[in-house]
Motif scaffolding. Structure first.
Motif, short mmCIF file in Angstrom:
data_model
loop_
_atom_site.label_atom_id
_atom_site.label_comp_id
_atom_site.label_asym_id
_atom_site.label_seq_id
_atom_site.Cartn_x
_atom_site.Cartn_y
_atom_site.Cartn_z
N ASP A 9 0.59 -1.24 -0.07
CA ASP A 9 -0.21 0.09 0.07
C ASP A 9 0.63 1.36 -0.06
O ASP A 9 0.60 2.34 -0.65
CB ASP A 9 -0.86 0.22 1.45
N LEU A 23 2.47 1.90 -3.48
CA LEU A 23 1.42 2.29 -4.30
C LEU A 23 1.14 3.75 -4.26
O LEU A 23 0.94 4.62 -5.01
CB LEU A 23 0.26 1.58 -4.20
N ALA A 29 -0.93 -20.93 -7.76
CA ALA A 29 -1.96 -20.09 -6.82
C ALA A 29 -1.13 -19.25 -5.99
O ALA A 29 -1.48 -17.94 -6.07
CB ALA A 29 -2.78 -21.01 -5.79
N ARG A 60 -0.31 -16.03 -8.06
CA ARG A 60 -1.30 -14.92 -8.15
C ARG A 60 -1.03 -13.68 -7.28
O ARG A 60 -1.83 -12.85 -7.37
CB ARG A 60 -2.56 -15.73 -8.07
N HIS A 61 -0.49 -13.99 -6.21
CA HIS A 61 -0.17 -12.67 -5.37
C HIS A 61 0.47 -11.68 -5.77
O HIS A 61 1.89 -12.01 -5.96
CB HIS A 61 0.08 -13.56 -3.87
N GLU A 62 0.35 -10.49 -5.64
CA GLU A 62 1.12 -9.48 -5.96
C GLU A 62 2.18 -9.17 -5.33
O GLU A 62 3.13 -8.61 -5.76
CB GLU A 62 0.00 -8.27 -6.09
N MET A 70 3.59 1.71 -12.70
CA MET A 70 2.30 1.10 -12.08
C MET A 70 2.35 -0.25 -12.77
O MET A 70 1.78 -1.14 -12.22
CB MET A 70 1.50 1.97 -12.34
N PHE A 90 4.39 -3.24 -10.26
CA PHE A 90 3.08 -3.95 -9.34
C PHE A 90 2.54 -5.13 -10.33
O PHE A 90 2.91 -5.48 -11.33
CB PHE A 90 2.29 -2.79 -9.14
N GLY A 91 1.05 -5.23 -9.87
CA GLY A 91 0.50 -6.29 -10.69
C GLY A 91 -0.99 -6.20 -10.13
O GLY A 91 -1.64 -7.17 -9.85
N GLY A 92 -1.56 -5.02 -10.41
CA GLY A 92 -2.94 -5.02 -9.92
C GLY A 92 -3.81 -5.79 -10.83
O GLY A 92 -3.79 -5.83 -12.04
N GLY A 93 -5.28 -5.89 -10.27
CA GLY A 93 -6.11 -6.48 -11.24
C GLY A 93 -6.05 -7.92 -11.40
O GLY A 93 -5.40 -8.72 -10.99
N VAL A 94 -7.02 -8.48 -12.16
CA VAL A 94 -6.98 -9.89 -12.42
C VAL A 94 -5.79 -10.23 -13.17
O VAL A 94 -5.26 -11.49 -13.06
CB VAL A 94 -8.56 -10.35 -13.15
N ARG A 132 0.25 -11.52 -14.28
CA ARG A 132 0.54 -12.60 -15.33
C ARG A 132 0.89 -11.95 -16.58
O ARG A 132 1.86 -12.10 -17.23
CB ARG A 132 -0.82 -13.40 -15.68
N THR A 188 -5.85 -19.70 -12.39
CA THR A 188 -4.54 -20.42 -12.31
C THR A 188 -4.31 -21.55 -13.66
O THR A 188 -3.82 -22.38 -13.76
CB THR A 188 -4.38 -21.63 -11.28
N GLY A 241 -2.14 -25.42 -4.05
CA GLY A 241 -1.45 -24.46 -5.02
C GLY A 241 -2.24 -24.61 -6.35
O GLY A 241 -1.58 -24.02 -7.43
N LYS A 254 -12.29 -5.73 -13.76
CA LYS A 254 -11.29 -6.84 -13.54
C LYS A 254 -9.86 -5.99 -13.38
O LYS A 254 -8.96 -6.77 -12.95
CB LYS A 254 -11.40 -7.79 -14.51
N SER A 255 -9.77 -4.92 -13.93
CA SER A 255 -8.48 -4.23 -13.84
C SER A 255 -8.00 -3.53 -12.64
O SER A 255 -6.86 -3.10 -12.50
CB SER A 255 -8.13 -3.39 -15.14
N ARG A 256 -8.80 -3.64 -11.60
CA ARG A 256 -8.85 -2.90 -10.40
C ARG A 256 -8.56 -3.91 -9.36
O ARG A 256 -9.06 -4.93 -9.37
CB ARG A 256 -10.01 -2.13 -10.36
N ARG A 257 -7.77 -3.64 -8.46
CA ARG A 257 -7.29 -4.38 -7.21
C ARG A 257 -8.61 -4.66 -6.46
O ARG A 257 -8.66 -5.78 -5.57
CB ARG A 257 -6.42 -3.82 -6.45
#
Lengths: 201, 275
Positions: free
Chosen positions: A16, A19, A87, A90-92, A124, A128-132, A136, B74, B94, B229-232
């Motif tokens: 945080d 950011l 899994a 996926r964690h930023e 940014m 970082f790696g925000g969003g869905v 990736r 995943t 995982g 979807k692009s937002r945290r």
């Protein structure tokens, strides 16, 4: 083989703060880095099940932006993080730690052109790696690991071959960049190799 | 194989989206067991087949039952054969995270000649002969939320912002940010801050502020899902929706917002009684 250290990630509060302070930290992204801050609280939350080969990550190639370099870097990143799962990946916070500490030189050289007048948006997106899809598709290191992880899903016996299918052909790359849903991976596979293999064995 | 609710088959398939079988459905109940620290995950399932003919095939081993598992986060996609009619399936730590779609499915594990399926609609020509591997039933899609995202506090998803340009006394919602911003005019901002500062007024805050805000968020996700979807904030918000079974592509704004907030109207009674 020497025992690799555990992979660390940053805490949510460090994420945080980073950011909020992107503008203030621009000189760090450009030149000075975060080594002094990284010794502080919240920067070294260890992940017991994942190890990190820091030498391999420090050796990521930022000399050119070509498919060959992308493939090599993807394999190198994938192998440098034994124990990483889809899994966890996926964690930023994991990728933010790597782009700000272990791989800051690579991230800077690859994604922050020296001639760019404004780099806030680039920071940014790639540190970082925000969003869905941020970790990736955009995070400088996360995208390398995911390249190889996805290649392994549809080409489990030969990750490099899978990477060549993804990175080596313009049409494939275009599809790859537009959407990375699982359906797209299957389509890529059929287009590039002509074989029919299930996504997960 | 990917399923959609609008798929058509040349043979009778037991499902809720078509009347191939009269008054019969194939349903499943899922319950999730999760150890978030280790990533261990198990699904306990209980299937109910409303067609005696298909039930007989399952009992005698002519048909198999399984679960199609898809996790876009995943890239996990698999069909797991499971025991009929109930049991437990475990996932490797995982392998899946956040939204996991599960859909029960029945297929033939051997050829079937001249199947006397009396419940199947008369529209299908007899005799019914099907090959090994043919899908003869599938249930509705069911979403589970794996991981800690569903535990995120509302405070970590929303932020209150003072907006000098807002119409006096009003609030608005901005989802094009990493947290959902409740933008309030100065007087509305002061009122909300005062409300939030008193624990005994939390039910009022939920019903008067968060309820309409969440309705607006659901509407914006429905209309602009890619932007969301692009937002945290999207992943924890979606996870909370999955826990209470909200379909983000076609939300019932008022009902779903109440579900997300744990039905905030009834607690207002206690507040009224204390006044």
């Amino acid at each position: 083989m020497t025992c690799l250290p555990k992979l660390a990630h940053v805490s949510q509060s460090v994420l945080d703060d980073l950011l909020i302070n992107v503008e203030e930290n621009l000189p760090r992204y450009r030149q000075t880095g975060f080594e002094d801050l990284a010794a502080g609280w919240g920067w070294n939350v260890e992940l017991g099940e994942v190890r990190v080969d820091r030498d391999a990550l420090a050796a990521l190639d930022c000399s050119a932006v070509t498919a060959e370099v992308e493939i090599r870097n993807s394999l190198q990143t994938f192998d440098a993080l034994p124990g990483m799962t889809c899994a966890l990946a996926r964690h930023e916070q994991i990728w933010v730690r790597l782009t700000h500490v272990e791989c800051i030189n690579y991230s800077r050289m690859r994604w922050l052109p020296s001639h760019a007048t404004s780099i806030t948006g680039l920071v940014m997106a790639h540190f970082f790696g925000g969003g869905v899809t941020g970790v990736r598709d955009d995070n400088a290191v996360g995208r390398l690991w995911w390249n190889a992880a996805i290649a392994k899903i549809f080409c489990p016996d030969d990750v490099e071959r899978g990477l060549r299918a993804i990175c080596g052909r313009p049409t494939s790359v275009q599809i790859w960049l537009n959407a990375r849903g699982s359906q797209v991976v299957v389509r890529l596979h059929k287009r590039s190799s002509g074989e029919s293999r299930p996504i997960h064995g | 194989m990917r399923f959609s609710d609008s798929m058509r088959f040349p043979h009778p398939v037991l499902r809720s989206q078509a009347a191939d079988f009269q008054d019969a459905t194939f349903a499943a109940e899922f319950e999730m067991e999760e150890v978030t620290n280790s990533g261990k995950l198990a699904l306990i399932y209980d299937f109910r087949c409303g067609s005696p003919s298909i039930q007989q095939l399952l009992n005698q081993g002519t048909a198999s039952v399984g679960v199609v598992v898809t996790c876009e986060d995943t890239y996990w996609h698999s069909v797991e054969e499971v025991y009929w009619p109930r049991g437990r399936m475990e996932f490797e730590p995982g392998s899946v995270l956040h939204r996991v779609e599960v859909r029960p499915i029945i297929w033939l594990c051997q050829d079937l000649d001249a199947w006397p399926c009396i419940e199947a609609s008369a529209e299908f020509p007899r005799p019914i002969s099907l090959g090994k591997g043919t899908v003869i039933g599938f249930g509705d899609r069911f979403n589970v939320s794996v991981g800690n995202a569903k535990l995120a506090a509302w405070e970590s998803i929303f932020t209150l912002r003072r907006d000098e340009s807002a119409i006096a006394g009003s609030i608005d919602v901005n989802t094009d940010s990493d947290r959902i911003e409740i933008r309030a005019s100065p007087d509305a901002y002061d009122a909300i801050v005062q409300l939030r500062g008193q624990a005994k007024l939390s039910s009022v805050t939920l019903a008067a502020i968060y309820l309409p805000v969440i309705m607006s968020v659901l509407e914006q996700i429905r209309d602009q899902s890619e932007l969301a979807k692009s937002r945290r904030w999207f992943t924890p918000f979606q996870a909370r929706c999955d826990v209470v079974g909200i379909e983000l592509t076609s939300p019932n704004l008022l009902q779903d917002a109440q579900q997300l907030l744990g039905l905030p109207i009834v607690p207002l009674r206690r507040f009224a009684e204390e006044m």
